[in-house]
Design a protein around this motif. Structure first.
Motif, PDB file in Angstrom:
ATOM      1  N   GLU A  66       1.201 -11.662   2.986  1.00 41.15           N
ATOM      2  CA  GLU A  66       0.725 -11.475   1.622  1.00 41.15           C
ATOM      3  C   GLU A  66       0.655  -9.996   1.229  1.00 41.15           C
ATOM      4  O   GLU A  66       0.476  -9.665   0.050  1.00 41.15           O
ATOM      5  N   GLU A  67       0.769  -9.096   2.195  1.00 38.84           N
ATOM      6  CA  GLU A  67       0.747  -7.668   1.904  1.00 38.84           C
ATOM      7  C   GLU A  67       2.148  -7.079   1.778  1.00 38.84           C
ATOM      8  O   GLU A  67       2.309  -5.882   1.565  1.00 38.84           O
ATOM      9  N   ARG A  68       3.167  -7.922   1.925  1.00 43.02           N
ATOM     10  CA  ARG A  68       4.543  -7.446   1.873  1.00 43.02           C
ATOM     11  C   ARG A  68       5.119  -7.530   0.456  1.00 43.02           C
ATOM     12  O   ARG A  68       4.725  -8.377  -0.343  1.00 43.02           O
ATOM     13  N   ALA A  69       6.075  -6.665   0.201  1.00 46.11           N
ATOM     14  CA  ALA A  69       6.790  -6.689  -1.073  1.00 46.11           C
ATOM     15  C   ALA A  69       7.767  -7.858  -1.104  1.00 46.11           C
ATOM     16  O   ALA A  69       8.367  -8.201  -0.079  1.00 46.11           O
ATOM     17  N   SER A  85       0.818  -1.218   0.000  1.00 46.27           N
ATOM     18  CA  SER A  85       0.000   0.000   0.000  1.00 46.27           C
ATOM     19  C   SER A  85       0.849   1.264   0.000  1.00 46.27           C
ATOM     20  O   SER A  85       0.348   2.347  -0.296  1.00 46.27           O
ATOM     21  N   SER A  86       2.129   1.140   0.326  1.00 43.88           N
ATOM     22  CA  SER A  86       3.036   2.291   0.298  1.00 43.88           C
ATOM     23  C   SER A  86       3.853   2.313  -0.988  1.00 43.88           C
ATOM     24  O   SER A  86       4.920   2.936  -1.035  1.00 43.88           O
ATOM     25  N   ALA A  87       3.374   1.641  -2.036  1.00 47.97           N
ATOM     26  CA  ALA A  87       4.111   1.480  -3.294  1.00 47.97           C
ATOM     27  C   ALA A  87       5.406   0.719  -3.051  1.00 47.97           C
ATOM     28  O   ALA A  87       6.381   0.869  -3.791  1.00 47.97           O
ATOM     29  N   CYS A  88       5.413  -0.127  -2.037  1.00 46.42           N
ATOM     30  CA  CYS A  88       6.571  -0.946  -1.653  1.00 46.42           C
ATOM     31  C   CYS A  88       7.766  -0.078  -1.237  1.00 46.42           C
ATOM     32  O   CYS A  88       8.913  -0.420  -1.500  1.00 46.42           O
ATOM     33  N   HIS A  89       7.469   1.026  -0.558  1.00 45.26           N
ATOM     34  CA  HIS A  89       8.508   1.950  -0.120  1.00 45.26           C
ATOM     35  C   HIS A  89       8.729   1.949   1.391  1.00 45.26           C
ATOM     36  O   HIS A  89       9.829   2.257   1.848  1.00 45.26           O
ATOM     37  N   ASP A 127       6.449  -0.753  -8.462  1.00 45.56           N
ATOM     38  CA  ASP A 127       7.302  -0.795  -9.631  1.00 45.56           C
ATOM     39  C   ASP A 127       8.427  -1.821  -9.461  1.00 45.56           C
ATOM     40  O   ASP A 127       8.425  -2.607  -8.510  1.00 45.56           O
ATOM     41  N   SER A 128       9.389  -1.805 -10.374  1.00 47.77           N
ATOM     42  CA  SER A 128      10.440  -2.825 -10.389  1.00 47.77           C
ATOM     43  C   SER A 128      11.566  -2.480  -9.419  1.00 47.77           C
ATOM     44  O   SER A 128      12.138  -1.386  -9.502  1.00 47.77           O
TER      45      SER A 128
END
Length: 560
Positions: free
Chosen positions: A70-73, A58-62, A84-85
């Motif tokens: 399951e919610e983790r990058a 939810s934080s754009a994986c930041h 993104d990548s």
């Protein structure tokens, strides 16, 4: 697989780009390399230097580390999310291509978006960051491909500019900066044109094959800083670019050179300014005998669409139900159903079809796992002996044919405001030929492609690198693996080592054959694409439609 030690190279390049001296290199020439008959298309890498393993999706994986796993990058990327990548994924993909494909291809079509999306309000993008990411990726592309004599043809994406989607008429800061970033990729004769508008042409096979890289920002409907190719605005940057494209195509036609047109945002009714779309469609059809294909990205989904002669007529919107709607403006599944409507509107039989009236747009899926799986695509094309190709060696030049106008169009065009629309002004002769490489299999004709993806990113880590797997090929069985006795003279469209075991061993039947060989096209000529469109339009072809939708969305719900 490339060593994990190599995956830090993009980050190193990112840190070094500002300090590194600018070395001016020229695009490598294929004249010193033997042709392989293949080329790569790679698009939408979207590297994100702020990506963090185990961060919240939810934080754009930041940031943060959510309680639910399951919610983790994931370390190498997070498919089916808005992240993104990570640099690890971008480097892994390019390192893999260097090890397995750089020696197997003739050139690279690279269709834009080499910076992250602006999807984190707490960490907004900046122009220096966009330029820095593009420099880092360009440096990596030079190392992987250009250094080995493989020409690279980049084009500008809507996320490579700032503000997002906005680009003013050039010359401007963007054209100046990218003329520096891509200096080694842009041929010297095209350099001044590029500085004006960020578009150019390059001969990837001297005197035989060229690639024209368009700046689709000047056609893009969301770019409100331009006039949209209005007829009375001759200095509009979209019009200037299309004027230039017209001249380029005419020069290449007269020289007998075939062309691919590439860019980022694919042409469609909804994503281009209306007048830009009409002009592009008319040029695509007018020079059909010169243009081998149209290669684009941006949409993050795998599909194809058609430009049609009807696009140049005045017809009601309900009759043009098949026009492609931009994915970013509609729910993902809407695009699939709109494409089916487009295919259903095609002439039902070959007898009713005038292939002069169609051009095909190929949209490749991205490297970024947002929202699906990382992918890349390797095309093959006919490299039979040029000296024996009668089409190329013939001194007879076919003249263009004048196009007639429907009676209602002639009447409409007498009145304003229609009088000053491009549909009423485009009356040049068309150059289409059933013997051209875009219509029949001969030298330079595109034969097909193999698409690869990187599944199960969540399983990759310290002990296991990601795996690259074949998604599917467009080829027929006979093309992919010829019968015994023909191997010596056969240029395999896909090297045997790049095929899964089942296909290497000729296991065409059952689940494996259906999985990897869904279309079995003889080539990628206009007629072959029309044939596939008709098959997809057939509502009894439920299995084919299911496969098409699966590949279109990169295996969403079907990963493996």
């Amino acid at each position: 697989m490339p060593s994990l030690m190599r995956t830090c190279t993009l980050l190193s390049a990112l840190l070094a780009v500002w300090a590194a001296p600018q070395v001016v290199l020229q695009q490598p020439s294929l004249s010193k390399r033997s042709l392989r008959g293949r080329f790569l298309q790679i698009t939408d890498m979207h590297p994100d230097p702020y990506y963090r393993n185990h961060a919240s999706q939810s934080s754009a994986c930041h940031r943060k580390k959510p309680k639910k796993e399951e919610e983790r990058a994931s370390k190498y990327g997070t498919p089916y999310s808005e992240c993104d990548s990570p640099l690890l994924l971008t480097n892994f993909t390019l390192d893999y291509l260097e090890e397995h494909w750089a020696d197997e291809i003739d050139f690279v079509v690279w269709t834009g978006d080499n910076a992250r999306h602006d999807n984190d309000r707490k960490l907004p993008r900046t122009l220096p960051e966009i330029y820095s990411l593009n420099r880092a990726v360009a440096s990596k592309m030079k190392s992987v491909f250009s250094s080995k004599g493989v020409p690279v043809v980049p084009s500008l994406g809507n996320n490579d500019v700032w503000p997002h989607n906005i680009m003013t008429p050039g010359p401007n800061g963007i054209t100046n900066e990218f003329s520096s970033i891509w200096r080694s990729f842009i041929p010297f004769p095209s350099y001044q044109v590029f500085q004006r508008g960020a578009y150019y042409s390059t001969e990837v096979i001297p005197n035989e094959l060229a690639v024209i890289a368009m700046n689709t920002m000047y056609f893009y409907e969301k770019n409100k800083a331009v006039g949209g190719c209005q007829y009375r605005e001759q200095d509009d940057p979209g019009n200037l670019q299309l004027d230039w494209l017209d001249v380029q195509l005419d020069i290449f036609r007269r020289r007998g050179i075939q062309v691919y047109i590439t860019g980022h945002v694919p042409p469609s009714h909804n994503s281009y300014h209306p007048e830009c779309y009409v002009r592009y469609a008319e040029l695509a059809l007018r020079y059909q005998s010169t243009i081998l294909g149209h290669l684009y990205g941006h949409m993050n989904s795998d599909h194809f669409s058609f430009l049609e002669a009807d696009d140049l007529e005045f017809i009601s919107d309900d009759k043009k139900a098949g026009s492609v709607i931009a994915q970013e403006e509609k729910k993902p599944m809407d695009l699939y159903h709109m494409l089916l409507k487009e295919y259903e509107a095609l002439p039902s039989t070959f007898k009713k079809t005038n292939e002069d009236d169609f051009a095909v747009i190929n949209i490749s899926p991205p490297v970024v796992p947002n929202p699906y799986l990382p992918t890349f695509r390797v095309f093959s094309y006919n490299i039979s002996d040029a000296a024996t190709d009668k089409y190329r060696t013939s001194k007879k030049k076919k003249h263009g044919r004048k196009r007639g106008h429907r009676e209602n169009k002639k009447k409409i065009c007498r009145d304003r405001p229609f009088h000053d629309m491009w549909k009423c002004r485009l009356k040049q002769a068309w150059y289409s030929d059933e013997d051209s490489p875009s219509r029949t299999n001969r030298r330079l004709t595109p034969l097909g492609y193999a698409q690869y993806h990187i599944p199960h990113l969540e399983k990759a880590g310290k002990k296991h690198s990601p795996e690259v797997k074949l998604s599917y090929v467009t080829y027929s069985r006979s093309m992919l693996r010829p019968e015994e006795g023909f191997e010596k003279d056969w240029h395999y469209p896909v090297p045997m080592k790049q095929l899964p075991k089942a296909l290497r061993e000729g296991n065409w039947t059952g689940h494996e054959g259906e999985k990897f060989l869904p279309y079995e096209l003889e080539d990628l000529t206009v007629g072959s694409w029309l044939s596939l469109g008709r098959r997809l339009a057939d509502r009894t072809e439920k299995k084919l439609r299911k496969q098409y939708r699966k590949f279109m969305y990169h295996g969403l719900g079907h990963e493996g």
